[in-house]
Design a protein around this motif. Structure first.
Motif, PDB file in Angstrom:
ATOM      1  N   LEU A  94      14.491  50.635  22.640  1.00 38.24           N
ATOM      2  CA  LEU A  94      14.156  50.440  24.049  1.00 38.24           C
ATOM      3  C   LEU A  94      14.672  51.598  24.903  1.00 38.24           C
ATOM      4  CD1 LEU A  94      14.916  46.635  24.353  1.00 38.24           C
ATOM      5  CD2 LEU A  94      12.700  47.709  24.872  1.00 38.24           C
ATOM      6  N   VAL A  95      15.918  52.010  24.680  1.00 37.94           N
ATOM      7  CA  VAL A  95      16.500  53.122  25.436  1.00 37.94           C
ATOM      8  C   VAL A  95      15.696  54.395  25.201  1.00 37.94           C
ATOM      9  CG1 VAL A  95      18.509  54.654  25.635  1.00 37.94           C
ATOM     10  CG2 VAL A  95      18.823  52.168  25.535  1.00 37.94           C
ATOM     11  N   ARG A  96      15.450  54.704  23.960  1.00 34.54           N
ATOM     12  CA  ARG A  96      14.713  55.933  23.622  1.00 34.54           C
ATOM     13  C   ARG A  96      13.339  55.947  24.300  1.00 34.54           C
ATOM     14  NH1 ARG A  96      14.632  55.609  18.110  1.00 34.54           N
ATOM     15  NH2 ARG A  96      12.662  54.532  18.301  1.00 34.54           N
ATOM     16  N   ASP A  97      12.633  54.814  24.266  1.00 33.97           N
ATOM     17  CA  ASP A  97      11.297  54.741  24.842  1.00 33.97           C
ATOM     18  C   ASP A  97      11.342  54.815  26.376  1.00 33.97           C
ATOM     19  OD1 ASP A  97       8.601  54.463  23.602  1.00 33.97           O
ATOM     20  OD2 ASP A  97       8.424  52.831  25.066  1.00 33.97           O
ATOM     21  N   ALA A  98      12.306  54.138  26.992  1.00 34.84           N
ATOM     22  CA  ALA A  98      12.437  54.166  28.453  1.00 34.84           C
ATOM     23  C   ALA A  98      12.793  55.573  28.940  1.00 34.84           C
ATOM     24  CB  ALA A  98      13.480  53.150  28.920  1.00 34.84           C
ATOM     25  N   VAL A  99      13.694  56.250  28.245  1.00 36.52           N
ATOM     26  CA  VAL A  99      14.069  57.617  28.626  1.00 36.52           C
ATOM     27  C   VAL A  99      12.863  58.547  28.467  1.00 36.52           C
ATOM     28  CG1 VAL A  99      15.514  59.608  28.004  1.00 36.52           C
ATOM     29  CG2 VAL A  99      16.536  57.327  28.225  1.00 36.52           C
ATOM     30  N   ALA A 100      12.086  58.370  27.422  1.00 36.29           N
ATOM     31  CA  ALA A 100      10.879  59.189  27.236  1.00 36.29           C
ATOM     32  C   ALA A 100       9.898  58.956  28.383  1.00 36.29           C
ATOM     33  CB  ALA A 100      10.229  58.873  25.893  1.00 36.29           C
ATOM     34  N   ALA A 101       9.761  57.716  28.836  1.00 38.81           N
ATOM     35  CA  ALA A 101       8.874  57.414  29.963  1.00 38.81           C
ATOM     36  C   ALA A 101       9.388  58.078  31.234  1.00 38.81           C
ATOM     37  CB  ALA A 101       8.760  55.902  30.149  1.00 38.81           C
ATOM     38  N   CYS A 102      10.703  58.052  31.435  1.00 36.65           N
ATOM     39  CA  CYS A 102      11.302  58.720  32.606  1.00 36.65           C
ATOM     40  C   CYS A 102      11.043  60.220  32.553  1.00 36.65           C
ATOM     41  CB  CYS A 102      12.806  58.449  32.668  1.00 36.65           C
ATOM     42  SG  CYS A 102      13.255  56.747  33.045  1.00 36.65           S
ATOM     43  N   ARG A 103      11.198  60.806  31.385  1.00 37.23           N
ATOM     44  CA  ARG A 103      10.963  62.245  31.214  1.00 37.23           C
ATOM     45  C   ARG A 103       9.489  62.567  31.508  1.00 37.23           C
ATOM     46  NH1 ARG A 103      13.610  62.973  26.800  1.00 37.23           N
ATOM     47  NH2 ARG A 103      15.358  64.036  27.762  1.00 37.23           N
ATOM     48  N   ALA A 104       8.583  61.769  30.973  1.00 34.93           N
ATOM     49  CA  ALA A 104       7.153  62.001  31.175  1.00 34.93           C
ATOM     50  C   ALA A 104       6.757  61.850  32.644  1.00 34.93           C
ATOM     51  CB  ALA A 104       6.340  61.043  30.302  1.00 34.93           C
ATOM     52  N   SER A 105       7.518  61.063  33.404  1.00 34.92           N
ATOM     53  CA  SER A 105       7.211  60.865  34.830  1.00 34.92           C
ATOM     54  C   SER A 105       7.649  62.058  35.680  1.00 34.92           C
ATOM     55  CB  SER A 105       7.896  59.596  35.346  1.00 34.92           C
ATOM     56  OG  SER A 105       9.268  59.835  35.616  1.00 34.92           O
ATOM     57  N   GLY A 106       8.368  62.991  35.080  1.00 31.06           N
ATOM     58  CA  GLY A 106       8.849  64.149  35.803  1.00 31.06           C
ATOM     59  C   GLY A 106      10.233  63.974  36.395  1.00 31.06           C
TER      60      GLY A 106
END
Length: 165
Positions: A94-106
């Motif tokens: 969950l952490v890895r996926d949420a951080v990736a989403a944050c990164r992709a959002s800029g």
């Protein structure tokens, strides 16, 4: 058991609350992290991740909030996994996926309160002394962050608070 990770959706609100209650009990509202959320942090449903088990039941959540500390930044938490699913890697996924989403959002970076040993593999490190504070007591060794883009955390400084609208 296989888990599916998806963005938070309104229809899962009650199930998420059950997971949070089972994982933390009534003491969850006493945490300093809760003061950040109460002070006007904005829940980012599209960046928050939930874990569904094979039957489609919510068994974990990693919430992401928009805040600022001199600059816009994300705040991670709560991270909760149903006790019946703990130690299966769901929390870290969950952490890895949420951080990736944050990164992709800029986004610039993510701040959280947690155990460095758990979060270090996802890139989190202890926030340098005096850079970020919360509206309440927090063990400085548990205040962590991860930069999402080069220089993203350079101007992050001060108390986490509600983002400017």
């Amino acid at each position: 058991m296989s888990h599916t990770l998806i963005a938070e959706k309104p229809e899962y609100a009650d199930a998420i609350e059950r997971v949070l209650s089972r994982a933390f009990g009534p003491g969850r509202y006493a945490k300093t992290s809760e003061r950040v959320r109460e002070a006007g942090a904005v829940l980012e449903h599209a960046l928050t991740r939930i874990a569904l088990n094979g039957e489609g039941e919510v068994v974990g959540v990693c919430r992401i909030w928009r805040v600022e500390a001199g600059e816009p930044v994300f705040f991670l938490g709560p991270l909760a996994v149903d006790p019946s699913e703990q130690s299966a890697g769901v929390g870290f996924a969950l952490v890895r996926d949420a951080v990736a989403a944050c990164r992709a959002s800029g986004g610039a970076g993510v701040v959280l309160v947690g155990a460095e040993r758990f979060f270090r593999p996802a890139g989190f490190t202890v926030v340098p002394a005096g850079r970020v504070s919360l509206p309440g007591p927090v063990d400085p060794a548990r205040l962590l962050w991860v930069e999402l883009r080069p220089g993203g955390l350079d101007k992050v400084h001060g108390e986490l608070r509600a983002p400017k609208r």
